[in-house]
Design a protein around this motif. Structure first.
Motif, PDB file in Angstrom:
ATOM      1  N   LYS A  91      30.612   9.230  37.182  1.00  0.00           N
ATOM      2  CA  LYS A  91      29.618   9.762  38.116  1.00  0.00           C
ATOM      3  C   LYS A  91      29.770  11.267  38.273  1.00  0.00           C
ATOM      4  O   LYS A  91      30.812  11.855  37.963  1.00  0.00           O
ATOM      5  CB  LYS A  91      29.753   9.093  39.483  1.00  0.00           C
ATOM      6  CG  LYS A  91      31.011   9.482  40.250  1.00  0.00           C
ATOM      7  CD  LYS A  91      31.020   8.897  41.662  1.00  0.00           C
ATOM      8  CE  LYS A  91      32.267   9.330  42.430  1.00  0.00           C
ATOM      9  NZ  LYS A  91      32.299   8.775  43.803  1.00  0.00           N
ATOM     10  N   ASP A  92      28.702  11.898  38.773  1.00  0.00           N
ATOM     11  CA  ASP A  92      28.796  13.271  39.235  1.00  0.00           C
ATOM     12  C   ASP A  92      29.770  13.312  40.404  1.00  0.00           C
ATOM     13  O   ASP A  92      29.758  12.426  41.270  1.00  0.00           O
ATOM     14  CB  ASP A  92      27.434  13.773  39.719  1.00  0.00           C
ATOM     15  CG  ASP A  92      26.458  14.019  38.583  1.00  0.00           C
ATOM     16  OD1 ASP A  92      26.912  14.180  37.437  1.00  0.00           O
ATOM     17  OD2 ASP A  92      25.245  14.045  38.848  1.00  0.00           O
ATOM     18  N   ASP A  93      30.600  14.337  40.442  1.00  0.00           N
ATOM     19  CA  ASP A  93      31.617  14.379  41.490  1.00  0.00           C
ATOM     20  C   ASP A  93      31.930  15.831  41.837  1.00  0.00           C
ATOM     21  O   ASP A  93      31.284  16.754  41.328  1.00  0.00           O
ATOM     22  CB  ASP A  93      32.875  13.634  41.034  1.00  0.00           C
ATOM     23  CG  ASP A  93      33.531  12.849  42.162  1.00  0.00           C
ATOM     24  OD1 ASP A  93      33.589  13.378  43.295  1.00  0.00           O
ATOM     25  OD2 ASP A  93      33.994  11.718  41.917  1.00  0.00           O
ATOM     26  N   GLU A 102      31.156  21.608  40.852  1.00  0.00           N
ATOM     27  CA  GLU A 102      30.597  20.311  40.477  1.00  0.00           C
ATOM     28  C   GLU A 102      31.185  19.850  39.146  1.00  0.00           C
ATOM     29  O   GLU A 102      31.140  20.576  38.149  1.00  0.00           O
ATOM     30  CB  GLU A 102      29.073  20.403  40.381  1.00  0.00           C
ATOM     31  CG  GLU A 102      28.410  20.709  41.712  1.00  0.00           C
ATOM     32  CD  GLU A 102      26.905  20.766  41.622  1.00  0.00           C
ATOM     33  OE1 GLU A 102      26.253  20.755  42.684  1.00  0.00           O
ATOM     34  OE2 GLU A 102      26.368  20.822  40.497  1.00  0.00           O
ATOM     35  N   ILE A 104      32.505  15.885  36.877  1.00  0.00           N
ATOM     36  CA  ILE A 104      32.271  14.449  36.772  1.00  0.00           C
ATOM     37  C   ILE A 104      33.607  13.733  36.904  1.00  0.00           C
ATOM     38  O   ILE A 104      34.673  14.345  36.725  1.00  0.00           O
ATOM     39  CB  ILE A 104      31.592  14.053  35.441  1.00  0.00           C
ATOM     40  CG1 ILE A 104      32.469  14.426  34.243  1.00  0.00           C
ATOM     41  CG2 ILE A 104      30.214  14.678  35.338  1.00  0.00           C
ATOM     42  CD1 ILE A 104      31.940  13.901  32.906  1.00  0.00           C
ATOM     43  N   ASP A 262      35.702  18.687  33.691  1.00  0.00           N
ATOM     44  CA  ASP A 262      34.875  19.865  33.935  1.00  0.00           C
ATOM     45  C   ASP A 262      34.694  20.619  32.620  1.00  0.00           C
ATOM     46  O   ASP A 262      35.530  20.522  31.710  1.00  0.00           O
ATOM     47  CB  ASP A 262      35.563  20.764  34.968  1.00  0.00           C
ATOM     48  CG  ASP A 262      34.650  21.859  35.498  1.00  0.00           C
ATOM     49  OD1 ASP A 262      33.426  21.789  35.266  1.00  0.00           O
ATOM     50  OD2 ASP A 262      35.167  22.789  36.157  1.00  0.00           O
ATOM     51  N   LEU A 271      28.901  20.888  30.013  1.00  0.00           N
ATOM     52  CA  LEU A 271      28.637  20.273  31.305  1.00  0.00           C
ATOM     53  C   LEU A 271      29.313  21.142  32.368  1.00  0.00           C
ATOM     54  O   LEU A 271      30.524  21.072  32.556  1.00  0.00           O
ATOM     55  CB  LEU A 271      29.188  18.847  31.325  1.00  0.00           C
ATOM     56  CG  LEU A 271      28.737  17.919  32.450  1.00  0.00           C
ATOM     57  CD1 LEU A 271      28.972  16.461  32.057  1.00  0.00           C
ATOM     58  CD2 LEU A 271      29.447  18.216  33.757  1.00  0.00           C
ATOM     59  N   ASP A 273      27.683  21.730  35.650  1.00  0.00           N
ATOM     60  CA  ASP A 273      27.346  21.247  36.988  1.00  0.00           C
ATOM     61  C   ASP A 273      26.511  19.981  36.840  1.00  0.00           C
ATOM     62  O   ASP A 273      26.274  19.494  35.734  1.00  0.00           O
ATOM     63  CB  ASP A 273      26.620  22.314  37.814  1.00  0.00           C
ATOM     64  CG  ASP A 273      25.336  22.813  37.163  1.00  0.00           C
ATOM     65  OD1 ASP A 273      24.597  21.984  36.582  1.00  0.00           O
ATOM     66  OD2 ASP A 273      25.064  24.022  37.228  1.00  0.00           O
ATOM     67  N   HIS A 274      26.055  19.443  37.956  1.00  0.00           N
ATOM     68  CA  HIS A 274      25.383  18.146  37.932  1.00  0.00           C
ATOM     69  C   HIS A 274      24.016  18.181  37.255  1.00  0.00           C
ATOM     70  O   HIS A 274      23.476  17.130  36.898  1.00  0.00           O
ATOM     71  CB  HIS A 274      25.249  17.607  39.360  1.00  0.00           C
ATOM     72  CG  HIS A 274      26.569  17.313  40.002  1.00  0.00           C
ATOM     73  ND1 HIS A 274      26.717  17.081  41.353  1.00  0.00           N
ATOM     74  CD2 HIS A 274      27.820  17.210  39.472  1.00  0.00           C
ATOM     75  CE1 HIS A 274      27.987  16.851  41.629  1.00  0.00           C
ATOM     76  NE2 HIS A 274      28.675  16.926  40.506  1.00  0.00           N
ATOM     77  N   THR A 277      23.880  16.442  33.692  1.00  0.00           N
ATOM     78  CA  THR A 277      23.904  14.994  33.484  1.00  0.00           C
ATOM     79  C   THR A 277      22.518  14.448  33.793  1.00  0.00           C
ATOM     80  O   THR A 277      21.785  14.999  34.620  1.00  0.00           O
ATOM     81  CB  THR A 277      24.943  14.292  34.374  1.00  0.00           C
ATOM     82  OG1 THR A 277      24.590  14.455  35.751  1.00  0.00           O
ATOM     83  CG2 THR A 277      26.331  14.867  34.134  1.00  0.00           C
ATOM     84  N   GLY A 280      23.654  10.933  36.830  1.00  0.00           N
ATOM     85  CA  GLY A 280      25.013  11.027  37.339  1.00  0.00           C
ATOM     86  C   GLY A 280      25.392  10.143  38.497  1.00  0.00           C
ATOM     87  O   GLY A 280      26.575   9.974  38.772  1.00  0.00           O
ATOM     88  N   ASN A 281      24.455   9.553  39.201  1.00  0.00           N
ATOM     89  CA  ASN A 281      24.826   8.754  40.368  1.00  0.00           C
ATOM     90  C   ASN A 281      24.426   7.294  40.247  1.00  0.00           C
ATOM     91  O   ASN A 281      24.416   6.564  41.230  1.00  0.00           O
ATOM     92  CB  ASN A 281      24.189   9.357  41.631  1.00  0.00           C
ATOM     93  CG  ASN A 281      24.775  10.716  41.964  1.00  0.00           C
ATOM     94  OD1 ASN A 281      25.988  10.869  42.024  1.00  0.00           O
ATOM     95  ND2 ASN A 281      23.922  11.707  42.151  1.00  0.00           N
TER      96      ASN A 281
END
Length: 287
Positions: A91-93, A102, A104, A262, A271, A273-274, A277, A280-281
């Motif tokens: 997931k995005d994290d 940001e 993953i 990261d 990649l 930042d979010h 993706t 991502g969620n």
């Protein structure tokens, strides 16, 4: 071309169990190892076709038609690629050390769940084009690496027909972290790795797919050895897709837990930042 790439990426991903577990089955362990059918089952429940189609539908493929005046066989730009598709417990994290960064995360607590960040590529991408563009930072929370995970995988279409079919000679190139041991990664701190450096970190599945590599150090090779052999043995090859994956936690308990990633690069456009993706969620984890 878009439809072809979607079919290729889906076929490659659904066939993943054949080589995701191939390396695992060579490990010595007293823990039960999932069969290829178990690994395939965890992937087959995902709507990979939709994920890949959504990413590739946003790509402008016009750059693939403009070639370099000095070398007509080479495009002036790396052909476009899709965003990273987060599959399984990924997931995005947020960076555990910096709330403004940001990233993953992969959750490998479930030994049979396989998280990955998957990206398909545009037309006729060659392996040497990835030099200096396969890298990442990782942060392992109270866990480590080993058993073949994490690794970055390139799907190599050996004959360049646009399909991934291991029965016709296609293969996977696997790049590992922390060479030469590929185990015992540092915990609870960010670590950067360039997978195209001089380390002996690359191997292929199946093992004899690239004849010229057998003349070097088996099973691990440097990036330069890999690209030289692939270009020599398969001049018409193309790279269909690449992905970061963790799949050894079922038999290598030190891999179980949370990992943050990261600046993941597999080709251009890392990649960062979010926005990099595409989903991502959709598959939350417990990190």
């Amino acid at each position: 071309m878009k439809k072809l790439l979607c079919r290729v990426a889906v076929t490659g991903c659904l066939g993943l169990g054949l080589f995701l577990t191939a390396q695992n089955l060579t490990q010595t362990t007293t823990t039960a190892i999932p069969s290829p059918s178990q690994t395939l089952a965890s992937l087959a429940t995902l709507d990979l076709d939709t994920l890949i189609t959504e990413d590739l539908a946003t790509i402008d493929t016009s750059t693939t038609t403009t070639n370099s005046p000095g070398d007509p066989s080479q495009p002036t730009h790396f052909p476009p690629s899709g965003n990273f598709k987060l599959i399984g417990p990924a997931k995005d994290d947020i960076d555990p050390q910096n709330p403004y960064n940001e990233v993953i995360s992969f959750d490998t607590t479930n030994p049979l769940a396989v998280p990955m960040a998957f990206r398909a590529f545009g037309d006729h991408v060659k392996i040497h084009w990835f030099t200096d563009m396969i890298e990442m930072k990782y942060y392992f929370v109270g866990r480590s690496c080993g058993g073949g995970s994490p690794r970055i995988v390139l799907l190599v279409d050996a004959d360049g027909d646009g399909k991934f079919n291991q029965s016709s000679g296609d293969f996977a190139a696997n790049g590992h972290v922390n060479p030469p041991s590929t185990v015992g990664c540092r915990m609870n701190q960010w670590v950067y790795e360039d997978l195209t450096d001089t380390g002996n970190r690359w191997e292929i599945t199946p093992g004899g797919a690239v004849p010229d590599l057998l003349l070097n150090r088996f099973p691990y090779f440097t990036w330069n050895e890999l690209i030289t052999a692939v270009n020599a043995d398969f001049p018409n090859h193309r790279i269909l897709a690449g992905f970061l994956v963790e799949d050894s936690q079922s038999f290598f308990p030190a891999d179980q837990g949370c990992a943050y990633y990261d600046l993941l690069s597999i080709g251009p456009h890392p990649l960062s930042d979010h926005s990099d993706t595409s989903n991502g969620n959709k598959e939350p984890n417990n990190c």
